[in-house]
Design a protein around this motif. Sequence first.
Motif, PDB file in Angstrom:
ATOM      1  N   TRP A 118       3.812   6.570   3.618  1.00  0.00           N
ATOM      2  CA  TRP A 118       3.137   7.853   3.512  1.00  0.00           C
ATOM      3  C   TRP A 118       4.082   9.043   3.581  1.00  0.00           C
ATOM      4  CZ3 TRP A 118       3.918  11.008   7.665  1.00  0.00           C
ATOM      5  CH2 TRP A 118       4.386  10.396   8.820  1.00  0.00           C
ATOM      6  N   SER A 153       0.088   3.963   1.367  1.00  0.00           N
ATOM      7  CA  SER A 153      -0.033   4.573   2.694  1.00  0.00           C
ATOM      8  C   SER A 153       1.000   4.015   3.676  1.00  0.00           C
ATOM      9  CB  SER A 153      -1.440   4.362   3.243  1.00  0.00           C
ATOM     10  OG  SER A 153      -1.717   2.973   3.375  1.00  0.00           O
ATOM     11  N   ARG A 168       0.831  -1.200   0.000  1.00  0.00           N
ATOM     12  CA  ARG A 168       0.000   0.000   0.000  1.00  0.00           C
ATOM     13  C   ARG A 168       0.869   1.255   0.000  1.00  0.00           C
ATOM     14  NH1 ARG A 168      -2.588  -0.396   5.370  1.00  0.00           N
ATOM     15  NH2 ARG A 168      -0.805  -1.719   5.707  1.00  0.00           N
TER      16      ARG A 168
END
Length: 165
Positions: free
Chosen positions: A104, A101, A99
């Motif tokens: 981030w 994220s 991901r």
Amino acid sequence: MEKRFEKYRGIHPGIILERELNKKNLAQRPFALSVGLARQSFNQIIKGKRSLPLSAALKIDRQLGIEEGTLALLQTHYEIEKEKKKLLQNNRPDMQLLRKSLFWDTDSEAIDWIRQSRAVILRVFERGNLTEKKEILRFYGPEKIRKVLTDNTNTAAAVQWDKAV
């Protein structure tokens, strides 16, 4: 290779060639013709858009009074660096399984997966899901992961190692 050119390893030889021509106040067009290159080809070499052929490199070395083979070696070192960068770009985990994220605070395209392996492993094993952990395990291998997680004082990540394996 001449000592003064050693520091330019990995840089396209056309850029160095342009500097040498400027130092000696030589115009590109007549110089290109004197070494048997078309001015368009020579210009592309100077701009780093085309590789320097071996035959031309030897002629240019002779014309500029540079040790024979210097520009050819610079071209070879440039191609080696280019290939190393290409291999590093291909040497990365499957980004579709991680991901965005998860990373981030950084550009995932800018991560040096080899040099920053410890930080990546810790982050994924602290915050990642099972799919992400398995991908990092596949990419780095169990020995590297085990070493990073057992050397780390963070026991939460080490506990995650046991769950992933």
